[in-house]
Design a protein around this motif. Structure first.
Motif, PDB file in Angstrom:
ATOM      1  N   GLY A  48       3.823   7.559   7.719  1.00 50.69           N
ATOM      2  CA  GLY A  48       5.114   6.885   7.584  1.00 50.69           C
ATOM      3  C   GLY A  48       5.278   6.227   6.230  1.00 50.69           C
ATOM      4  O   GLY A  48       6.357   6.271   5.627  1.00 50.69           O
ATOM      5  N   VAL A  49       4.207   5.625   5.736  1.00 56.19           N
ATOM      6  CA  VAL A  49       4.243   5.011   4.406  1.00 56.19           C
ATOM      7  C   VAL A  49       4.486   6.097   3.360  1.00 56.19           C
ATOM      8  O   VAL A  49       5.337   5.943   2.470  1.00 56.19           O
ATOM      9  CB  VAL A  49       2.942   4.222   4.120  1.00 56.19           C
ATOM     10  N   ALA A  50       3.749   7.210   3.456  1.00 52.14           N
ATOM     11  CA  ALA A  50       3.911   8.314   2.500  1.00 52.14           C
ATOM     12  C   ALA A  50       5.321   8.893   2.541  1.00 52.14           C
ATOM     13  O   ALA A  50       5.872   9.282   1.506  1.00 52.14           O
ATOM     14  CB  ALA A  50       2.877   9.403   2.772  1.00 52.14           C
ATOM     15  N   ALA A  51       5.921   8.918   3.727  1.00 53.06           N
ATOM     16  CA  ALA A  51       7.270   9.470   3.884  1.00 53.06           C
ATOM     17  C   ALA A  51       8.367   8.485   3.482  1.00 53.06           C
ATOM     18  O   ALA A  51       9.532   8.868   3.370  1.00 53.06           O
ATOM     19  CB  ALA A  51       7.479   9.905   5.332  1.00 53.06           C
ATOM     20  N   GLY A  52       8.013   7.220   3.301  1.00 58.03           N
ATOM     21  CA  GLY A  52       9.002   6.215   2.908  1.00 58.03           C
ATOM     22  C   GLY A  52       9.767   5.601   4.069  1.00 58.03           C
ATOM     23  O   GLY A  52      10.717   4.851   3.849  1.00 58.03           O
TER      24      GLY A  52
ATOM     25  N   GLN B 255       3.969  -4.839   8.610  1.00 58.23           N
ATOM     26  CA  GLN B 255       4.701  -3.599   8.359  1.00 58.23           C
ATOM     27  C   GLN B 255       6.190  -3.810   8.571  1.00 58.23           C
ATOM     28  O   GLN B 255       6.589  -4.691   9.334  1.00 58.23           O
ATOM     29  CB  GLN B 255       4.276  -2.508   9.345  1.00 58.23           C
ATOM     30  N   ALA B 256       6.968  -2.971   7.941  1.00 60.96           N
ATOM     31  CA  ALA B 256       8.399  -2.881   8.249  1.00 60.96           C
ATOM     32  C   ALA B 256       8.745  -1.410   8.360  1.00 60.96           C
ATOM     33  O   ALA B 256       8.463  -0.622   7.462  1.00 60.96           O
ATOM     34  CB  ALA B 256       9.254  -3.551   7.182  1.00 60.96           C
ATOM     35  N   GLY B 257       9.337  -1.066   9.496  1.00 61.19           N
ATOM     36  CA  GLY B 257       9.830   0.285   9.700  1.00 61.19           C
ATOM     37  C   GLY B 257      11.312   0.299   9.367  1.00 61.19           C
ATOM     38  O   GLY B 257      12.077  -0.510   9.896  1.00 61.19           O
ATOM     39  N   PHE B 258      11.698   1.175   8.475  1.00 61.75           N
ATOM     40  CA  PHE B 258      13.095   1.257   8.076  1.00 61.75           C
ATOM     41  C   PHE B 258      13.862   2.083   9.095  1.00 61.75           C
ATOM     42  O   PHE B 258      13.497   3.230   9.375  1.00 61.75           O
ATOM     43  CB  PHE B 258      13.224   1.868   6.686  1.00 61.75           C
ATOM     44  N   ALA B 259      14.904   1.487   9.648  1.00 61.02           N
ATOM     45  CA  ALA B 259      15.741   2.181  10.625  1.00 61.02           C
ATOM     46  C   ALA B 259      16.219   3.496  10.020  1.00 61.02           C
ATOM     47  O   ALA B 259      16.651   3.539   8.873  1.00 61.02           O
ATOM     48  CB  ALA B 259      16.917   1.299  11.033  1.00 61.02           C
ATOM     49  N   GLN B 260      16.136   4.561  10.794  1.00 59.83           N
ATOM     50  CA  GLN B 260      16.464   5.898  10.299  1.00 59.83           C
ATOM     51  C   GLN B 260      17.850   6.372  10.716  1.00 59.83           C
ATOM     52  O   GLN B 260      18.293   7.419  10.261  1.00 59.83           O
ATOM     53  CB  GLN B 260      15.413   6.890  10.780  1.00 59.83           C
TER      54      GLN B 260
ATOM     55  N   LEU C 169       0.825  -1.207   0.000  1.00 58.99           N
ATOM     56  CA  LEU C 169       0.000   0.000   0.000  1.00 58.99           C
ATOM     57  C   LEU C 169       0.858   1.255   0.000  1.00 58.99           C
ATOM     58  O   LEU C 169       1.892   1.311   0.658  1.00 58.99           O
ATOM     59  CB  LEU C 169      -0.922   0.018   1.223  1.00 58.99           C
ATOM     60  N   ASN C 170       0.396   2.273  -0.720  1.00 60.30           N
ATOM     61  CA  ASN C 170       1.035   3.579  -0.648  1.00 60.30           C
ATOM     62  C   ASN C 170       0.308   4.401   0.425  1.00 60.30           C
ATOM     63  O   ASN C 170      -0.646   3.924   1.048  1.00 60.30           O
ATOM     64  CB  ASN C 170       1.059   4.264  -2.027  1.00 60.30           C
ATOM     65  N   GLY C 171       0.745   5.622   0.627  1.00 59.12           N
ATOM     66  CA  GLY C 171       0.165   6.454   1.675  1.00 59.12           C
ATOM     67  C   GLY C 171      -1.320   6.707   1.484  1.00 59.12           C
ATOM     68  O   GLY C 171      -2.105   6.613   2.429  1.00 59.12           O
ATOM     69  N   GLN C 172      -1.732   7.028   0.244  1.00 51.99           N
ATOM     70  CA  GLN C 172      -3.152   7.289  -0.025  1.00 51.99           C
ATOM     71  C   GLN C 172      -3.998   6.041   0.175  1.00 51.99           C
ATOM     72  O   GLN C 172      -5.091   6.107   0.730  1.00 51.99           O
ATOM     73  CB  GLN C 172      -3.330   7.803  -1.457  1.00 51.99           C
ATOM     74  N   GLN C 173      -3.496   4.899  -0.285  1.00 55.18           N
ATOM     75  CA  GLN C 173      -4.230   3.651  -0.108  1.00 55.18           C
ATOM     76  C   GLN C 173      -4.368   3.304   1.372  1.00 55.18           C
ATOM     77  O   GLN C 173      -5.413   2.822   1.809  1.00 55.18           O
ATOM     78  CB  GLN C 173      -3.539   2.511  -0.856  1.00 55.18           C
ATOM     79  N   THR C 174      -3.314   3.559   2.131  1.00 55.21           N
ATOM     80  CA  THR C 174      -3.366   3.296   3.567  1.00 55.21           C
ATOM     81  C   THR C 174      -4.397   4.190   4.231  1.00 55.21           C
ATOM     82  O   THR C 174      -5.222   3.727   5.030  1.00 55.21           O
ATOM     83  CB  THR C 174      -1.970   3.494   4.206  1.00 55.21           C
ATOM     84  N   GLU C 175      -4.377   5.467   3.884  1.00 55.04           N
ATOM     85  CA  GLU C 175      -5.351   6.421   4.441  1.00 55.04           C
ATOM     86  C   GLU C 175      -6.776   5.975   4.108  1.00 55.04           C
ATOM     87  O   GLU C 175      -7.654   5.975   4.981  1.00 55.04           O
ATOM     88  CB  GLU C 175      -5.070   7.817   3.875  1.00 55.04           C
TER      89      GLU C 175
END
Length: 175
Positions: A53-57, A75-80, A6-12
């Motif tokens: 977060g999805v929209a921001a990548g 989900q996977a959160g990418f370490a920043q 999903l992208n940010g819009q799809q998630t929303e």
């Protein structure tokens, strides 16, 4: 069954369905970061943060659908941090109770492996409630158990929850 990144819009747009999915998990007393009785507004706010977060990548969200209904996510959160460009934190593997046992968790996790490796994230980590059905899934999918932290979190209905930590290396990556 279809697995979709999903992208940010799809998630929303999917927040009502995602909220219902998370509510099903909380009602099953799964340790998902929420207490019972769950707060609809708090759950929706959580998914809005995921969508951002999805929209921001910084986060990826995969959804499993059967006949147009979202029945699972991961989900996977990418370490920043600059010293962790190769790592991702796997979170919220959720499968609706009524469709468990059909391989949905496996398919979500396999798809997540592919997405993560394509993003250069080859070291994955996760935690799960010790003794849960979910804990038994991960070793079958190639995850290595690291250990248990006692009393790490609370179950939604109260009571302390021990937590087991796992990691997985994807492909032939440097050590």
């Amino acid at each position: 069954m279809e697995i979709t990144l999903l992208n940010g819009q799809q998630t929303e747009a999917a927040i009502p369905a995602l909220s219902a999915l998370l509510a099903d998990s909380i009602e099953d007393n799964a340790s998902m970061g929420f207490m019972a009785p769950y707060d609809n507004e708090g759950v929706e706010t959580y998914w809005q943060q995921v969508a951002a977060g999805v929209a921001a990548g910084s986060l990826v969200l995969l959804a499993a659908e059967i006949e147009g209904e979202i029945v699972g996510t991961v989900q996977a959160g990418f370490a920043q941090k600059p010293n962790q460009p190769h790592r991702a934190d796997v979170m919220k593997l959720i499968v609706r109770r009524k469709v468990r046992g059909r391989g949905i968790a496996r398919k979500l996790m396999e798809a997540l492996d592919t997405v993560c490796i394509e993003a250069g994230r080859w070291l994955l980590v996760l935690d799960t409630a010790t003794g849960s059905d979910a804990e038994a899934i991960y070793p079958r999918l190639g995850w290595q158990r690291v250990g248990v932290v006692p009393d790490y979190a609370l179950y939604p209905e109260g009571g302390y929850c021990d937590t087991t930590f796992f990691y997985k290396r994807l492909g032939d990556q440097p050590r």
